[in-house]
Scaffold this motif. Structure first.
Motif, PDB file in Angstrom:
ATOM      1  N   ALA A 168       2.669   2.823  -0.147  1.00 16.44           N
ATOM      2  CA  ALA A 168       1.517   1.562   0.028  1.00 16.44           C
ATOM      3  C   ALA A 168       0.667   1.853  -1.427  1.00 16.44           C
ATOM      4  CB  ALA A 168       0.005   2.113   0.762  1.00 16.44           C
ATOM      5  N   LYS A 222       2.278  -1.492  -3.310  1.00 18.74           N
ATOM      6  CA  LYS A 222       1.995  -2.689  -2.625  1.00 18.74           C
ATOM      7  C   LYS A 222       0.772  -2.910  -3.040  1.00 18.74           C
ATOM      8  CE  LYS A 222       2.968  -6.306  -0.633  1.00 18.74           C
ATOM      9  NZ  LYS A 222       1.501  -7.028   0.602  1.00 18.74           N
ATOM     10  N   GLN A 223       0.350  -2.307  -2.540  1.00 22.90           N
ATOM     11  CA  GLN A 223      -1.839  -2.160  -3.749  1.00 22.90           C
ATOM     12  C   GLN A 223      -1.499  -3.029  -4.781  1.00 22.90           C
ATOM     13  OE1 GLN A 223      -3.872   1.769  -3.834  1.00 22.90           O
ATOM     14  NE2 GLN A 223      -6.092   0.391  -4.872  1.00 22.90           N
ATOM     15  N   ASP A 271      -0.800  -6.045  -4.580  1.00 20.76           N
ATOM     16  CA  ASP A 271      -1.096  -7.104  -3.629  1.00 20.76           C
ATOM     17  C   ASP A 271      -2.546  -7.414  -5.320  1.00 20.76           C
ATOM     18  OD1 ASP A 271      -0.093  -7.019  -2.199  1.00 20.76           O
ATOM     19  OD2 ASP A 271      -1.457  -5.325  -0.757  1.00 20.76           O
ATOM     20  N   TYR A 296       1.117 -12.490   0.747  1.00 23.95           N
ATOM     21  CA  TYR A 296       0.639 -10.909  -0.411  1.00 23.95           C
ATOM     22  C   TYR A 296       2.202 -11.003  -0.431  1.00 23.95           C
ATOM     23  CZ  TYR A 296      -3.837 -11.058   0.362  1.00 23.95           C
ATOM     24  OH  TYR A 296      -5.641 -11.448  -0.227  1.00 23.95           O
ATOM     25  N   TRP A 297       2.960 -11.324  -1.488  1.00 18.35           N
ATOM     26  CA  TRP A 297       4.477 -10.788  -1.691  1.00 18.35           C
ATOM     27  C   TRP A 297       5.272  -9.999  -0.391  1.00 18.35           C
ATOM     28  CZ3 TRP A 297       3.731 -14.506  -5.160  1.00 18.35           C
ATOM     29  CH2 TRP A 297       3.050 -13.666  -5.776  1.00 18.35           C
ATOM     30  N   TYR A 298       5.190 -11.255   0.417  1.00 13.45           N
ATOM     31  CA  TYR A 298       6.676 -11.089   2.013  1.00 13.45           C
ATOM     32  C   TYR A 298       6.282  -9.658   2.511  1.00 13.45           C
ATOM     33  CZ  TYR A 298       7.425 -14.995  -1.121  1.00 13.45           C
ATOM     34  OH  TYR A 298       7.719 -16.116  -1.344  1.00 13.45           O
ATOM     35  N   SER A 299       5.267  -8.876   2.106  1.00  9.06           N
ATOM     36  CA  SER A 299       5.627  -7.855   3.288  1.00  9.06           C
ATOM     37  C   SER A 299       3.313  -7.630   4.125  1.00  9.06           C
ATOM     38  CB  SER A 299       5.832  -6.927   2.492  1.00  9.06           C
ATOM     39  OG  SER A 299       4.965  -5.811   1.550  1.00  9.06           O
ATOM     40  N   ALA A 300       3.460  -7.113   4.842  1.00  7.32           N
ATOM     41  CA  ALA A 300       2.160  -6.392   4.832  1.00  7.32           C
ATOM     42  C   ALA A 300       1.262  -6.061   4.118  1.00  7.32           C
ATOM     43  CB  ALA A 300       1.942  -5.773   6.372  1.00  7.32           C
ATOM     44  N   PRO A 301       0.102  -6.347   3.898  1.00  6.14           N
ATOM     45  CA  PRO A 301      -1.111  -6.234   2.520  1.00  6.14           C
ATOM     46  C   PRO A 301      -0.797  -4.696   3.142  1.00  6.14           C
ATOM     47  CG  PRO A 301      -2.198  -7.015   4.079  1.00  6.14           C
ATOM     48  CD  PRO A 301      -0.906  -7.007   4.772  1.00  6.14           C
ATOM     49  N   ALA A 302      -1.308  -4.059   1.833  1.00  5.30           N
ATOM     50  CA  ALA A 302      -1.403  -2.287   1.287  1.00  5.30           C
ATOM     51  C   ALA A 302      -2.099  -2.102   2.338  1.00  5.30           C
ATOM     52  CB  ALA A 302      -1.791  -1.957   0.356  1.00  5.30           C
ATOM     53  N   LYS A 309       0.571  -0.498   5.041  1.00  7.35           N
ATOM     54  CA  LYS A 309       1.864   0.385   4.803  1.00  7.35           C
ATOM     55  C   LYS A 309       0.681   1.735   5.047  1.00  7.35           C
ATOM     56  CE  LYS A 309       5.435   1.722   4.304  1.00  7.35           C
ATOM     57  NZ  LYS A 309       6.412   2.428   3.232  1.00  7.35           N
ATOM     58  N   GLN A 310      -0.844   1.589   3.969  1.00  8.48           N
ATOM     59  CA  GLN A 310      -0.859   2.704   3.805  1.00  8.48           C
ATOM     60  C   GLN A 310      -1.140   3.833   5.289  1.00  8.48           C
ATOM     61  OE1 GLN A 310      -4.758   3.241   2.058  1.00  8.48           O
ATOM     62  NE2 GLN A 310      -5.200   5.239   2.909  1.00  8.48           N
ATOM     63  N   ASP A 323       2.180   4.884   6.716  1.00 10.07           N
ATOM     64  CA  ASP A 323       2.249   6.427   6.011  1.00 10.07           C
ATOM     65  C   ASP A 323       1.462   7.352   6.419  1.00 10.07           C
ATOM     66  OD1 ASP A 323       3.700   4.765   4.054  1.00 10.07           O
ATOM     67  OD2 ASP A 323       2.522   4.596   2.591  1.00 10.07           O
ATOM     68  N   PRO A 365      12.566  -4.612   7.055  1.00  8.94           N
ATOM     69  CA  PRO A 365      11.975  -3.675   7.320  1.00  8.94           C
ATOM     70  C   PRO A 365      11.430  -2.947   8.700  1.00  8.94           C
ATOM     71  CG  PRO A 365      11.550  -4.425   5.214  1.00  8.94           C
ATOM     72  CD  PRO A 365      12.299  -5.904   6.160  1.00  8.94           C
TER      73      PRO A 365
END
Lengths: 228, 228
Positions: free
Chosen positions: A69, A72-73, A76, B63-69, B72-73, B76, B123
């Motif tokens: 993450a 990605k942060q 972003d 937001y750059w071709y994947s889910a916002p942070a 992902k957090q 994770d 992914p």
């Protein structure tokens, strides 16, 4: 060339792979090792990016097939319209170094992971495309913990070449890289005996390289004849 | 079926798309709308996941071709070994609803985005594969801000079907979905005149559906004959 290594790892201090890679990177001039920690100083991060010609995203892939993450942060927040709308990163290179828990053979249709590393990393390739950056072939590091000492020595060199070499996949460029390194080592060596040994190794490498170049030229001629 | 919509958006309160989708989801039974906010109560999040048979990741792709942070957090932290090593999500469905700033035509080789939505979302497909989940065809929402009132009405229904319908891509299942909805509406309608009108519409839909089923059966027979 100036290389910026963006390191994203949730447990950096405990990662033996990352400390191994750091030792290899520290050995290099013109390589900046940058570990991501939130919160970010956005303009400072953007200055770092602008100072680099090769940008590397480095992260473990076992966190669900994309960077942790924190990366990605950082994307972003730091890759905002100020940085991206004026194509400030255009022409620079984007490379990916990723540590993988499965063996290389698992990443193909029919094997346990079903998809290739290139497919899994596609969003970064699309990002590079959107920025007008040159996307580099990724450097996946498979099962570092199980690697032998020889495999690790090879990885150490491959990684240094990935960070610093223009054409890191070309064999003759790799040989030239060794020749340059040997020359530096010989210049620094104080023991005359060692120096002679290194010089012998150097001349061997150079001879081989010349022979290889000759062979490549001959093959080129033969191919042209075939096409006639 | 019980559907869990995992909503990841850095500026949720300002997103007209998300409030539009929320209105559509609120209309449905058996749909849980879940907006991600850190920090996470991990066991609570895992219970939510275990209670759902269809899990939807919903996020903007710009937001750059994947889910916002935040997503992902959440992956994770919540999708830890406790959840994943015992294959607790096996057999469940994973769907993606993603809002996109470019038109659909931009996502193909040679067009501005060069890659397809399916490639960019790979992914998540690999994640579903690793979990033994069934990956659903994604529902990309292109340029919501520019959509006409008619396009939005269609999207409203498509989205509800995506959340609740077993085979949301099959035409006859979509018709059956409308028939079920009309039946509910007729039962609730208090105005007798309105009720008659709705019943007429219902019988029209049912007649068409029967005719379609007959046609499909005939086509099936013809194909079998051809194969003889």
């Amino acid at each position: 060339m100036k290389t910026l290594v963006i390191v994203a790892h949730p447990q950096l201090a405990n990662s033996s792979t990352e400390s191994f890679l750091k030792a290899a990177a520290d050995d290099e001039n013109n390589v900046m090792w940058h570990e991501l920690k939130a919160p970010f100083n956005i303009s400072q991060e953007q200055e770092l990016l602008k100072s680099a010609t090769r940008i590397i995203f480095q992260f473990p892939m076992y966190y669900w097939y994309s960077a942790p993450a924190i990366l990605k942060q950082w994307l972003d927040e730091v890759w905002n319209s100020q940085l991206t709308s004026s194509y400030l990163l255009k022409g620079r290179e984007l490379g990916i170094v990723t540590t993988v828990a499965h063996p290389a053979s698992a990443f193909q249709p029919g094997a346990s992971q079903e998809y290739t590393i290139a497919e899994i990393l596609r969003p970064y390739q699309v990002l590079a495309h959107a920025m007008g950056m040159k996307y580099l072939p990724a450097l996946p590091i498979y099962q570092f913990a199980q690697q032998s000492e020889e495999e690790r020595q090879l990885l150490f060199i491959q990684y240094q070449q990935y960070l610093t070499l223009d054409n890191f996949l070309h064999f003759s460029d790799q040989t030239q890289w060794f020749i340059d390194r040997l020359n530096t080592k010989i210049a620094r060596e104080v023991d005359p005996l060692q120096q002679v040994k290194l010089e012998q190794l150097l001349s061997l490498l150079q001879d081989q390289q010349e022979e290889l170049d000759d062979l490549h030229t001959s093959i080129g001629w033969l191919r042209e004849k075939e096409d006639d």
